[in-house]
Design a protein around this motif. Structure first.
Motif, PDB file in Angstrom:
ATOM      1  N   TYR A 290      16.617  -2.340 -54.315  1.00 37.01           N
ATOM      2  CA  TYR A 290      15.766  -2.581 -53.148  1.00 37.01           C
ATOM      3  C   TYR A 290      15.481  -1.301 -52.364  1.00 37.01           C
ATOM      4  N   ALA A 291      16.031  -0.191 -52.838  1.00 33.53           N
ATOM      5  CA  ALA A 291      15.683   1.127 -52.304  1.00 33.53           C
ATOM      6  C   ALA A 291      15.204   2.020 -53.446  1.00 33.53           C
ATOM      7  N   SER A 292      14.610   1.407 -54.463  1.00 33.77           N
ATOM      8  CA  SER A 292      14.145   2.136 -55.639  1.00 33.77           C
ATOM      9  C   SER A 292      12.677   1.834 -55.907  1.00 33.77           C
ATOM     10  N   VAL A 293      11.969   2.821 -56.477  1.00 32.90           N
ATOM     11  CA  VAL A 293      10.573   2.659 -56.851  1.00 32.90           C
ATOM     12  C   VAL A 293      10.387   3.127 -58.289  1.00 32.90           C
ATOM     13  N   TRP A 294       9.212   2.855 -58.838  1.00 29.31           N
ATOM     14  CA  TRP A 294       8.879   3.249 -60.201  1.00 29.31           C
ATOM     15  C   TRP A 294       8.971   4.768 -60.335  1.00 29.31           C
ATOM     16  N   HIS A 295       9.612   5.229 -61.410  1.00 30.09           N
ATOM     17  CA  HIS A 295       9.910   6.658 -61.554  1.00 30.09           C
ATOM     18  C   HIS A 295       8.665   7.538 -61.580  1.00 30.09           C
ATOM     19  N   ALA A 296       7.535   6.996 -62.029  1.00 29.74           N
ATOM     20  CA  ALA A 296       6.312   7.801 -62.111  1.00 29.74           C
ATOM     21  C   ALA A 296       5.807   8.232 -60.739  1.00 29.74           C
ATOM     22  N   ARG A 297       6.243   7.532 -59.686  1.00 27.84           N
ATOM     23  CA  ARG A 297       5.815   7.897 -58.333  1.00 27.84           C
ATOM     24  C   ARG A 297       6.597   9.073 -57.774  1.00 27.84           C
ATOM     25  N   ARG A 298       7.668   9.459 -58.451  1.00 28.93           N
ATOM     26  CA  ARG A 298       8.471  10.622 -58.070  1.00 28.93           C
ATOM     27  C   ARG A 298       8.863  10.588 -56.589  1.00 28.93           C
ATOM     28  N   PRO A 299       9.649   9.629 -56.192  1.00 27.50           N
ATOM     29  CA  PRO A 299      10.004   9.495 -54.775  1.00 27.50           C
ATOM     30  C   PRO A 299      10.864  10.653 -54.295  1.00 27.50           C
ATOM     31  N   ALA A 300      10.671  11.006 -53.051  1.00 30.04           N
ATOM     32  CA  ALA A 300      11.451  12.097 -52.473  1.00 30.04           C
ATOM     33  C   ALA A 300      12.733  11.586 -51.816  1.00 30.04           C
ATOM     34  N   TRP A 301      12.721  10.363 -51.282  1.00 30.27           N
ATOM     35  CA  TRP A 301      13.880   9.870 -50.542  1.00 30.27           C
ATOM     36  C   TRP A 301      14.312   8.479 -50.997  1.00 30.27           C
ATOM     37  N   LEU A 302      13.817   8.044 -52.163  1.00 34.19           N
ATOM     38  CA  LEU A 302      14.243   6.781 -52.750  1.00 34.19           C
ATOM     39  C   LEU A 302      14.736   7.028 -54.172  1.00 34.19           C
ATOM     40  N   TRP A 303      15.465   6.072 -54.707  1.00 31.94           N
ATOM     41  CA  TRP A 303      15.887   6.183 -56.094  1.00 31.94           C
ATOM     42  C   TRP A 303      14.726   5.870 -57.031  1.00 31.94           C
ATOM     43  N   ALA A 304      14.746   6.450 -58.206  1.00 30.56           N
ATOM     44  CA  ALA A 304      13.724   6.215 -59.220  1.00 30.56           C
ATOM     45  C   ALA A 304      14.286   5.269 -60.281  1.00 30.56           C
ATOM     46  N   GLU A 305      13.455   4.337 -60.726  1.00 31.40           N
ATOM     47  CA  GLU A 305      13.852   3.385 -61.756  1.00 31.40           C
ATOM     48  C   GLU A 305      12.833   3.407 -62.883  1.00 31.40           C
ATOM     49  N   ASP A 306      13.302   3.303 -64.112  1.00 32.68           N
ATOM     50  CA  ASP A 306      12.394   3.233 -65.251  1.00 32.68           C
ATOM     51  C   ASP A 306      12.144   1.799 -65.699  1.00 32.68           C
TER      52      ASP A 306
END
Length: 204
Positions: free
Chosen positions: A59-75
């Motif tokens: 719930y603090a993660s986004v799709w890895h392609a978005r390259r988040p700066a302050w959230l976790w990346a998920e594939d």
């Protein structure tokens, strides 16, 4: 502020009748699905389901392609469940307002407290049979495991994380409460300006 209507016996009877009608309408197709699932062997194993669960960190993660700066990346899209900054901020305010007005919140037919319970319950379901904060299981079974054992056809659901859509829907209602409280007493032009800014930010 306008008080929420009390939950009277008449309202409770109406809700109970609606629940009975919902079960009566949905039971036949669900029963047929359970039979077909058993005959065709469509049930998923516990090991398979665990591959598609959400984690608390999801719930603090986004799709890895978005390259988040302050959230976790998920594939995995089943674990990229961050609901958005605006929704999170307004929902947090809504939770504060709901807890401060807890008596009215838990009684009324449109009680935001009910949506808090819905969000919490479905959140637990999305964590699957073995809840985990990150990658390591907590070591305690979740309610999803009990449902897989008891509810016919429930083990045919492949990805528990997709129940997160109902978490977001409940948070949307709570966020509306928070936004309403933050804008209460403001001038009309301020309200319109804030709503417009939120819409522009959300559509970017």
């Amino acid at each position: 502020a306008q008080r929420a209507p009390a939950l009277t016996w008449q309202r409770a009877a109406g809700l109970a009748a609606a629940a009975v009608l919902l079960v009566a309408v949905s039971a036949p197709p669900l029963w047929q699905y359970a039979r077909a699932q058993q005959e065709l062997g469509l049930a998923h194993s516990m090991y398979y389901v665990r591959r598609y669960i959400a984690r608390v960190r999801s719930y603090a993660s986004v799709w890895h392609a978005r390259r988040p700066a302050w959230l976790w990346a998920e594939d995995s899209s089943d674990r990229a469940l961050f609901p958005g900054l605006l929704l999170t901020a307004f929902a947090t305010a809504g939770v504060g307002v709901t807890l401060r007005r807890h008596r009215d919140s838990w009684r009324g037919g449109h009680a935001p407290g009910v949506y808090m319970l819905v969000a919490a319950a479905v959140f637990l379901l999305t964590l699957g049979p073995q809840p985990a904060i990150s990658t390591t299981p907590l070591g305690v079974p979740g309610p999803y495991r009990w449902l897989m054992d008891v509810v016919p056809g429930f083990d045919g659901i492949r990805a528990p994380g997709r129940f997160a859509v109902f978490v977001v829907l409940a948070l949307g209602v709570i966020a509306g409460v928070g936004a309403s409280a933050l804008l209460a007493g403001r001038r009309q032009v301020v309200r319109i300006g804030v709503v417009t800014a939120v819409m522009v930010f959300a559509l970017r």
